[in-house]
Write an enzyme that holds these catalytic residues in place. Structure first.
Site, PDB file in Angstrom:
ATOM      1  N   LEU A 222       0.873  -1.184   0.000  1.00 36.50           N
ATOM      2  CA  LEU A 222       0.000   0.000   0.000  1.00 36.50           C
ATOM      3  C   LEU A 222       0.896   1.214   0.000  1.00 36.50           C
ATOM      4  O   LEU A 222       1.805   1.292   0.822  1.00 36.50           O
ATOM      5  CB  LEU A 222      -0.797   0.070   1.303  1.00 36.50           C
ATOM      6  CG  LEU A 222      -2.048  -0.762   1.506  1.00 36.50           C
ATOM      7  CD1 LEU A 222      -2.603  -0.463   2.899  1.00 36.50           C
ATOM      8  CD2 LEU A 222      -3.101  -0.438   0.454  1.00 36.50           C
ATOM      9  N   HIS A 223       0.667   2.148  -0.895  1.00 35.70           N
ATOM     10  CA  HIS A 223       1.458   3.373  -0.812  1.00 35.70           C
ATOM     11  C   HIS A 223       0.779   4.605  -1.380  1.00 35.70           C
ATOM     12  O   HIS A 223       1.309   5.701  -1.258  1.00 35.70           O
ATOM     13  CB  HIS A 223       2.812   3.193  -1.512  1.00 35.70           C
ATOM     14  CG  HIS A 223       2.704   3.228  -3.008  1.00 35.70           C
ATOM     15  ND1 HIS A 223       2.221   2.175  -3.740  1.00 35.70           N
ATOM     16  CD2 HIS A 223       2.977   4.204  -3.898  1.00 35.70           C
ATOM     17  CE1 HIS A 223       2.228   2.488  -5.022  1.00 35.70           C
ATOM     18  NE2 HIS A 223       2.676   3.725  -5.156  1.00 35.70           N
ATOM     19  N   ARG A 224      -0.407   4.454  -2.000  1.00 36.45           N
ATOM     20  CA  ARG A 224      -1.039   5.633  -2.607  1.00 36.45           C
ATOM     21  C   ARG A 224      -1.421   6.633  -1.532  1.00 36.45           C
ATOM     22  O   ARG A 224      -2.068   6.267  -0.546  1.00 36.45           O
ATOM     23  CB  ARG A 224      -2.319   5.270  -3.352  1.00 36.45           C
ATOM     24  CG  ARG A 224      -2.110   4.318  -4.430  1.00 36.45           C
ATOM     25  CD  ARG A 224      -2.644   4.694  -5.785  1.00 36.45           C
ATOM     26  NE  ARG A 224      -1.813   3.976  -6.709  1.00 36.45           N
ATOM     27  CZ  ARG A 224      -0.820   4.501  -7.396  1.00 36.45           C
ATOM     28  NH1 ARG A 224      -0.594   5.775  -7.371  1.00 36.45           N
ATOM     29  NH2 ARG A 224      -0.070   3.752  -8.160  1.00 36.45           N
TER      30      ARG A 224
END
Ligand code: UD1
Length: 389
Positions: A222-224
Site C-alpha cells: 500500500l502506498h497511494r
C-alpha cells in the site's frame, strides 16, 4: 542497416529513470538497445527521485541495471519542487550530451519533468507505457500520463485499449505503436532467479513457518497517498487486513510513506500479530518470489496488477479505478476499492477457490523491449533522413 554502425551524428538515446517502478521497465529496454544491430547507444539518466537502498540500490543490483551515467540527485520534495528540480537539472544534460531522443517510462514525476524539458528543446520524446488512463485526475500519475502523452513524439503502448484513449485526446494514430509490456519482459527474464519466499522471511528475522499455512499466504503493498495519508482511510484498511490475516497470513512489504504514516498516526498496534509479517520494501527478486508463491495479492500498486496477471495470481486492487483495464478483462485483477466489505468478499472468493485465474494478454510475452528497439531505431533513422533531405 544490420551490419552498420549507429550513425555518429545521431546522439545517444537518453533513457530516464527516477522512481522504483521505472527500473523494471528500463532494464529490458537497455538490454534490447544494446542487443539491437546496429547497437543503439544510450545515456542512462537517474533523476534521484528514489534514492535509498530499499527503493533504489537493491533494485539496480537485482535487475542488473548499469550504473547511471548521470544522477540528478533530486530526492524527495513536494510535487512542484521535485518536478521543477528535475527540470532544472535535466536541461544542462540535454545541452551537453545532445541525445537523439529522450525515452521516458511510466507516470512518475520524473517522467513528465524530463519530457517537458525535452519537447521545449526540440528533442523528440519517446514514452513507454503510453495511453493508460484511470480517468481520475486526483491521481498525480494521471496528470503525468496525460501531459507526457500530449508532448510525446513516439508512444509505445502495453495494451490495445490505450490507443483509443490517446485518439480521444487528439494524439495521431501514426505516433502510437503497440509493443506489449516491458515490465513483463523483466518478470519473465528474472522468474528463474526469484528468491524463495521462506528465505526472504528468514533474512528479515521472521519465522518462515508463517508461509506454511494450509490456505497459503497473501502479499500486501500500500502506498497511494489517497489510501495511506489520512487516518480515516488507513485505519479501516489496516483493520480489515488484520481481520483477513486471521484467515490467511499476510506478508506486508511496506513503502516508506506508509511506514511513516503508520507511525505518525499511531496505528502500529493493528499490525502487531504473528499472522502479519511486516517487511521493508523488497528487492525485485524477493518480491517476485513472494508474488509467484502467493495465494493472493492485496495492493494499490499499478505494477502489481500486471505482475499478478502475468503470474496467474488473483489480485485485489485497493483502488476505485485502474488505468490497466486489461488486467480486469483478461487477467486476475479485481477492483475492491477501500471498502472493507468488498475486501472481505474478495478475499473470501479467492480462498474458496473462485478467484480469477485469467489469461496472458497479447504481447505480454517477454519481447516488448526488442519490439521497441526495432521500431525506435527505424523511426530515428527515418527522421534523420527526412531532416537531411
Ligand atoms: C512514486 C510515484 C508513484 C509510484 C511510487 C512507487 C510520483 C507522483 N509517484 O510515489 O507513481 O507508484 O513512486 O514507490 O512520482 N522515500 C524514501 N526513500 C526513497 C524515496 C522516497 O524514504 O528512496 C520516502 C520519502 O519520505 C518520500 C516518500 O517516500 O517523501 C514518497 O516518495 P515520492 O518519490 O515522493 O513518491 P512515492 O510515494 O514513492
Amino acid at each position: 542497416m544490420t551490419d552498420q554502425q549507429w550513425p555518429a551524428d545521431l546522439g545517444p538515446i537518453a533513457c530516464v529513470v527516477g522512481a522504483r517502478p521505472n527500473f523494471m521497465k528500463m532494464a529490458p529496454i537497455l538490454r534490447a538497445f544494446s542487443a539491437h544491430r546496429p547497437a543503439m547507444p544510450t545515456l542512462l539518466v537517474h533523476t534521484g527521485q528514489h534514492y535509498d537502498n530499499d527503493m533504489n540500490d537493491r533494485l539496480f543490483v537485482d535487475l542488473r541495471l548499469p550504473h547511471p551515467d548521470i544522477n540528478l540527485e533530486v530526492g524527495s520534495a513536494t510535487h512542484a519542487v521535485q518536478t521543477a528540480e528535475v527540470m532544472k537539472r535535466f536541461e544542462p544534460v540535454l545541452d551537453g550530451r545532445r541525445p537523439s531522443c529522450v525515452l521516458v517510462v511510466g507516470d512518475v514525476n520524473s517522467t513528465l519533468a524530463c519530457a517537458l524539458v525535452s519537447v521545449k528543446k526540440d528533442v523528440p520524446v519517446v514514452h513507454v507505457e503510453a495511453g493508460l488512463r484511470s480517468h481520475d485526475r486526483a491521481m498525480p500519475e494521471e496528470i503525468n500520463r496525460v501531459l507526457t502523452d500530449q508532448i510525446a513524439d513516439r508512444l509505445y503502448t502495453t495494451e490495445r485499449s490505450a490507443l483509443a484513449n490517446l485518439m480521444r485526446e487528439g494524439v495521431a494514430e501514426e505516433r502510437v505503436c503497440f509493443v506489449g509490456n516491458v515490465m513483463i519482459d523483466s518478470l519473465l527474464s528474472n522468474r528463474e532467479l526469484a528468491h524463495s519466499p521462506a528465505k526472504t522471511l528468514q533474512l528479515a528475522g521472521i519465522d518462515p513457518a508463517l508461509l506454511d499455512d494450509p490456505r497459503g499466504y497473501g502479499v500486501v503493498t500500500l502506498h497511494r497517498p489517497s489510501n495511506v495519508d489520512q487516518v480515516e482511510t488507513l485505519q479501516p484498511l489496516l483493520s480489515v487486513l488484520r481481520e483477513v490475516s486471521e484467515q490467511v497470513p499476510l506478508v506486508f512489504a511496506m513503502h516508506p510513506r506508509t511506514r511513516a504514516n503508520v507511525e505518525r498516526l499511531g496505528l502500529g498496534e493493528l499490525l502487531r500479530t504473528p499472522r502479519i509479517a511486516v517487511l521493508p520494501p523488497q528487492g525485485y527478486l524477493e518480491m517476485l518470489g513472494l508474488l509467484a508463491g502467493a495465494k493472493l495479492v492485496l495492493s494499490d500498486s499499478g505494477g502489481l496488477q500486471e505482475e499478478s496477471t502475468a503470474l496467474g495470481v488473483p489480485c485485489l486492487t485497493i483502488r476505485e479505478n485502474t488505468e490497466r483495464p486489461i488486467t480486469i478483462e483478461q487477467g486476475t485483477n479485481t477492483l475492491v476499492g477501500c471498502d472493507p466489505q468488498a475486501i472481505r468478499r474478495g478475499v473470501g472468493e479467492v480462498l474458496s477457490g473462485v478467484g480469477k485465474s485469467g489469461r496472458i494478454p497479447e504481447f505480454w510475452d517477454g519481447q516488448a523491449a526488442p519490439r521497441i528497439a526495432a521500431d525506435l531505431s527505424a523511426w530515428l533513422l527515418a527522421r534523420r533522413a527526412r531532416r537531411a533531405a
